[in-house]
Write an enzyme that holds these catalytic residues in place. Structure first.
Site, PDB file in Angstrom:
ATOM      1  N   SER A 225      -3.218  -3.958  -1.095  1.00 36.19           N
ATOM      2  CA  SER A 225      -3.451  -5.088  -0.195  1.00 36.19           C
ATOM      3  C   SER A 225      -4.370  -6.070  -0.913  1.00 36.19           C
ATOM      4  CB  SER A 225      -4.112  -4.609   1.106  1.00 36.19           C
ATOM      5  OG  SER A 225      -4.515  -5.708   1.903  1.00 36.19           O
TER       6      SER A 225
ATOM      7  N   TYR B  75     -10.181  -0.176   6.252  1.00 30.07           N
ATOM      8  CA  TYR B  75      -8.892  -0.510   5.656  1.00 30.07           C
ATOM      9  C   TYR B  75      -9.099  -1.002   4.228  1.00 30.07           C
ATOM     10  CZ  TYR B  75      -4.386  -2.796   4.940  1.00 30.07           C
ATOM     11  OH  TYR B  75      -3.171  -3.176   4.444  1.00 30.07           O
TER      12      TYR B  75
END
Length: 269
Positions: free
Chosen positions: A129, A142
């Site tokens: 990500s 995350y």
């Protein structure tokens, strides 16, 4: 050239788009999901695989290798999201986040890589990500799990240098998927109106960004290109320029200014 490809987290979103696109190119694709009954009208082979369970992972990988003799490409896409204040985060939630996003990657790689090493070729594509390259407020767990993928992949690349197996990381920005609706939100338990307001503002900002994110087909197209290249790069940034440019900004701006820019975007003053 037809390749045998395993895609985890293929029941929806980025994984579904990727498995579908690769199948359309003629590859033998196995789209894995914890609940394969959720995969409707799949054009690819579906296989049950829970990245948090050793037996499930090993059984799925063994089944593919028994049928195909090999796995040429592994795409570690399965993931989830947990949002909440790091300054009051239950450790159980942190473990839950890492169990899927990081340990799931380790688990599947460890099951697939011995076959690739034996064959002397292979490609591992780990879906990281942009949040694995810079932190995000109230998405800290995350981000941490995706940062872990970066370190894991870099070290794995070093270890596999002489084996013919290559490792790359794809770093997506925001895409319009059901990830938003599936995100787990930790409760805000502190009696602090200012911080609670900032938490709510940050969540609203992230959900807005995701609601106008790119179509998953854009990421799928990039992954198809990576699968078909003989010399993949170590990292691929995929997303709107307004998001991917943050990686460059982090490298050239003073740390305090970069943090301010990020906080301003997420409504943290």
């Amino acid at each position: 050239m037809k390749k045998v490809i395993l895609v985890t987290g293929a029941s929806s979103g980025l994984g579904l788009a990727t498995a579908t696109a690769l199948t359309a190119q003629g590859h033998s694709v196995y789209g894995a999901a914890r609940s394969i009954d959720k995969v409707k009208n799949a054009t690819f082979n579906t296989i049950k695989l829970d990245v948090t369970d050793d037996a499930s992972v090993n059984a799925a990988v063994d089944k593919i290798i028994a049928a195909e003799g090999k796995i040429d490409v592994l795409i570690n896409n399965a993931g989830n999201g947990i949002t909440g204040p790091l300054y009051a985060m239950p450790v159980d939630l942190a473990k839950k986040q890492f169990e899927v996003n990081f340990f799931g990657v380790v688990r599947v790689c460890s099951a697939v890589l011995p076959n690739m090493i034996e064959k002397g070729s292979g490609l591992v594509i780990n879906i990281g990500s942009l949040a694995g390259l810079f932190g995000l407020p109230y998405q800290g767990l995350y981000a941490a799990s995706k940062f872990a993928i970066e370190g894991y992949s870099e070290s794995l690349r070093m270890e596999l240098r002489s084996t013919g197996v290559k490792v790359t990381v794809v770093n997506p920005g925001d895409f319009k998927t059901d990830f938003t609706g599936n995100r787990e939100k930790a409760p805000f338990l502190l009696k602090n109106d200012k911080l609670k307001g900032e938490f709510e503002a940050a969540v609203a900002a992230m959900e807005k960004d995701e609601s106008i994110g790119a179509d998953p087909s854009k990421l799928a197209a990039q992954i198809c290109k990576i699968v078909n290249t003989s010399s993949p790069k170590h990292n691929y940034l995929v997303g709107a320029i307004g998001q991917t440019i943050a990686v460059t900004l982090k490298s050239i701006l003073p740390g305090g200014l970069f943090v301010k820019l990020m906080n301003d975007h997420y409504g943290i003053k």
